[in-house]
Design a protein around this motif. Structure first.
Motif, PDB file in Angstrom:
ATOM      1  N   CYS A 197       0.831  -1.209   0.000  1.00 49.70           N
ATOM      2  CA  CYS A 197       0.000   0.000   0.000  1.00 49.70           C
ATOM      3  C   CYS A 197       0.865   1.259   0.000  1.00 49.70           C
ATOM      4  O   CYS A 197       0.566   2.235  -0.701  1.00 49.70           O
ATOM      5  CB  CYS A 197      -0.949  -0.002   1.197  1.00 49.70           C
ATOM      6  SG  CYS A 197      -2.301  -1.176   1.032  1.00 49.70           S
ATOM      7  N   PHE A 198       1.938   1.240   0.764  1.00 49.62           N
ATOM      8  CA  PHE A 198       2.861   2.387   0.773  1.00 49.62           C
ATOM      9  C   PHE A 198       3.522   2.552  -0.599  1.00 49.62           C
ATOM     10  O   PHE A 198       3.593   3.656  -1.139  1.00 49.62           O
ATOM     11  CB  PHE A 198       3.914   2.212   1.867  1.00 49.62           C
ATOM     12  CG  PHE A 198       4.869   3.361   1.977  1.00 49.62           C
ATOM     13  CD1 PHE A 198       4.439   4.604   2.412  1.00 49.62           C
ATOM     14  CD2 PHE A 198       6.205   3.206   1.663  1.00 49.62           C
ATOM     15  CE1 PHE A 198       5.312   5.677   2.526  1.00 49.62           C
ATOM     16  CE2 PHE A 198       7.091   4.269   1.776  1.00 49.62           C
ATOM     17  CZ  PHE A 198       6.641   5.503   2.202  1.00 49.62           C
ATOM     18  N   ILE A 199       3.971   1.439  -1.170  1.00 53.67           N
ATOM     19  CA  ILE A 199       4.632   1.489  -2.478  1.00 53.67           C
ATOM     20  C   ILE A 199       3.682   1.990  -3.554  1.00 53.67           C
ATOM     21  O   ILE A 199       4.050   2.842  -4.364  1.00 53.67           O
ATOM     22  CB  ILE A 199       5.207   0.101  -2.843  1.00 53.67           C
ATOM     23  CG1 ILE A 199       6.370  -0.249  -1.911  1.00 53.67           C
ATOM     24  CG2 ILE A 199       5.656   0.058  -4.299  1.00 53.67           C
ATOM     25  CD1 ILE A 199       6.852  -1.689  -2.027  1.00 53.67           C
ATOM     26  N   ILE A 200       2.445   1.491  -3.574  1.00 52.40           N
ATOM     27  CA  ILE A 200       1.505   1.956  -4.597  1.00 52.40           C
ATOM     28  C   ILE A 200       1.157   3.427  -4.376  1.00 52.40           C
ATOM     29  O   ILE A 200       0.967   4.174  -5.329  1.00 52.40           O
ATOM     30  CB  ILE A 200       0.249   1.070  -4.698  1.00 52.40           C
ATOM     31  CG1 ILE A 200      -0.363   1.225  -6.096  1.00 52.40           C
ATOM     32  CG2 ILE A 200      -0.756   1.379  -3.615  1.00 52.40           C
ATOM     33  CD1 ILE A 200      -1.412   0.194  -6.425  1.00 52.40           C
ATOM     34  N   GLY A 201       1.125   3.861  -3.117  1.00 48.57           N
ATOM     35  CA  GLY A 201       0.921   5.283  -2.838  1.00 48.57           C
ATOM     36  C   GLY A 201       2.033   6.128  -3.434  1.00 48.57           C
ATOM     37  O   GLY A 201       1.770   7.187  -4.027  1.00 48.57           O
ATOM     38  N   ILE A 202       3.263   5.657  -3.301  1.00 47.01           N
ATOM     39  CA  ILE A 202       4.403   6.371  -3.898  1.00 47.01           C
ATOM     40  C   ILE A 202       4.254   6.420  -5.420  1.00 47.01           C
ATOM     41  O   ILE A 202       4.406   7.478  -6.040  1.00 47.01           O
ATOM     42  CB  ILE A 202       5.733   5.704  -3.506  1.00 47.01           C
ATOM     43  CG1 ILE A 202       6.027   5.954  -2.032  1.00 47.01           C
ATOM     44  CG2 ILE A 202       6.883   6.203  -4.382  1.00 47.01           C
ATOM     45  CD1 ILE A 202       7.217   5.183  -1.489  1.00 47.01           C
ATOM     46  N   PHE A 203       3.935   5.272  -6.030  1.00 49.41           N
ATOM     47  CA  PHE A 203       3.798   5.229  -7.485  1.00 49.41           C
ATOM     48  C   PHE A 203       2.661   6.121  -7.966  1.00 49.41           C
ATOM     49  O   PHE A 203       2.806   6.846  -8.953  1.00 49.41           O
ATOM     50  CB  PHE A 203       3.593   3.793  -7.964  1.00 49.41           C
ATOM     51  CG  PHE A 203       4.787   2.901  -7.787  1.00 49.41           C
ATOM     52  CD1 PHE A 203       6.076   3.407  -7.708  1.00 49.41           C
ATOM     53  CD2 PHE A 203       4.632   1.530  -7.690  1.00 49.41           C
ATOM     54  CE1 PHE A 203       7.170   2.583  -7.540  1.00 49.41           C
ATOM     55  CE2 PHE A 203       5.717   0.688  -7.536  1.00 49.41           C
ATOM     56  CZ  PHE A 203       6.997   1.213  -7.463  1.00 49.41           C
ATOM     57  N   VAL A 204       1.528   6.090  -7.288  1.00 54.45           N
ATOM     58  CA  VAL A 204       0.390   6.936  -7.678  1.00 54.45           C
ATOM     59  C   VAL A 204       0.752   8.404  -7.482  1.00 54.45           C
ATOM     60  O   VAL A 204       0.428   9.253  -8.319  1.00 54.45           O
ATOM     61  CB  VAL A 204      -0.879   6.548  -6.903  1.00 54.45           C
ATOM     62  CG1 VAL A 204      -1.986   7.579  -7.075  1.00 54.45           C
ATOM     63  CG2 VAL A 204      -1.365   5.173  -7.345  1.00 54.45           C
ATOM     64  N   GLY A 205       1.437   8.705  -6.372  1.00 50.43           N
ATOM     65  CA  GLY A 205       1.876  10.082  -6.145  1.00 50.43           C
ATOM     66  C   GLY A 205       2.806  10.565  -7.237  1.00 50.43           C
ATOM     67  O   GLY A 205       2.686  11.700  -7.721  1.00 50.43           O
ATOM     68  N   LEU A 206       3.727   9.722  -7.646  1.00 48.14           N
ATOM     69  CA  LEU A 206       4.638  10.081  -8.740  1.00 48.14           C
ATOM     70  C   LEU A 206       3.872  10.224 -10.050  1.00 48.14           C
ATOM     71  O   LEU A 206       4.155  11.123 -10.846  1.00 48.14           O
ATOM     72  CB  LEU A 206       5.739   9.027  -8.882  1.00 48.14           C
ATOM     73  CG  LEU A 206       6.781   9.006  -7.778  1.00 48.14           C
ATOM     74  CD1 LEU A 206       7.699   7.797  -7.920  1.00 48.14           C
ATOM     75  CD2 LEU A 206       7.600  10.293  -7.772  1.00 48.14           C
ATOM     76  N   TRP A 207       2.921   9.334 -10.265  1.00 48.28           N
ATOM     77  CA  TRP A 207       2.129   9.359 -11.495  1.00 48.28           C
ATOM     78  C   TRP A 207       1.379  10.684 -11.622  1.00 48.28           C
ATOM     79  O   TRP A 207       1.279  11.246 -12.705  1.00 48.28           O
ATOM     80  CB  TRP A 207       1.149   8.185 -11.477  1.00 48.28           C
ATOM     81  CG  TRP A 207       0.359   8.042 -12.737  1.00 48.28           C
ATOM     82  CD1 TRP A 207      -0.775   8.719 -13.069  1.00 48.28           C
ATOM     83  CD2 TRP A 207       0.642   7.186 -13.834  1.00 48.28           C
ATOM     84  NE1 TRP A 207      -1.225   8.313 -14.294  1.00 48.28           N
ATOM     85  CE2 TRP A 207      -0.373   7.378 -14.795  1.00 48.28           C
ATOM     86  CE3 TRP A 207       1.644   6.257 -14.099  1.00 48.28           C
ATOM     87  CZ2 TRP A 207      -0.398   6.685 -15.999  1.00 48.28           C
ATOM     88  CZ3 TRP A 207       1.598   5.567 -15.299  1.00 48.28           C
ATOM     89  CH2 TRP A 207       0.601   5.787 -16.225  1.00 48.28           C
ATOM     90  N   THR A 208       0.834  11.172 -10.501  1.00 45.32           N
ATOM     91  CA  THR A 208       0.057  12.408 -10.554  1.00 45.32           C
ATOM     92  C   THR A 208       0.951  13.638 -10.673  1.00 45.32           C
ATOM     93  O   THR A 208       0.513  14.653 -11.185  1.00 45.32           O
ATOM     94  CB  THR A 208      -0.861  12.556  -9.322  1.00 45.32           C
ATOM     95  OG1 THR A 208      -0.082  12.497  -8.141  1.00 45.32           O
ATOM     96  CG2 THR A 208      -1.913  11.461  -9.292  1.00 45.32           C
TER      97      THR A 208
END
Length: 123
Positions: free
Chosen positions: A47-58
């Motif tokens: 969940c933390f990793i996907i949060g980082i990826f989504v944050g970077l994506w946005t």
């Protein structure tokens, strides 16, 4: 084009699945079979990793290839809702209600918190 995205997602999924397996082995060595620590760990970390990826994506215009590799592939292979559900169901069947609650509530609460923290981490 779809086949290429599937292959990229598959590569990410392979890496994520290997990481999930190793985390599960480590969880059993550290905590035994009394608590599904490996599943708990991969889901919270994932969940933390996907949060980082989504944050970077946005924040950045990431390629759909990167999305397929990291979000669909790696995170999809690393986290495991099916094992989470199976572990939870087994606790219900055994009448381990306190253990069930102590697994479900922190898993969901920490999962949501970790997605938010991952997004904030890169914001």
């Amino acid at each position: 084009m779809i086949i290429q995205y599937m292959l990229i997602a598959g590569l990410g999924g392979f890496a994520g699945t290997c990481g999930r397996y190793l985390t599960g082995v480590a969880g059993k060595k550290l905590f035994g079979d009394k608590y599904p620590a490996g599943t708990f760990a991969v889901n919270v970390i994932g969940c933390f990793i996907i949060g980082i990826f989504v944050g970077l994506w946005t924040r950045h215009d990431m390629s759909p290839w990167v999305n397929a590799l990291l979000i669909s592939g790696f995170c999809g292979g690393f986290t495991t809702f099916s094992s989470f559900s199976h572990d939870s169901f087994a606790m219900i069947q055994k009448g381990q209600w306190l253990k069930f609650i102590c697994y479900i509530v922190p898993s969901v609460a920490l999962g949501l918190l970790m997605v938010w923290l991952g997004i904030k981490f890169v914001a």
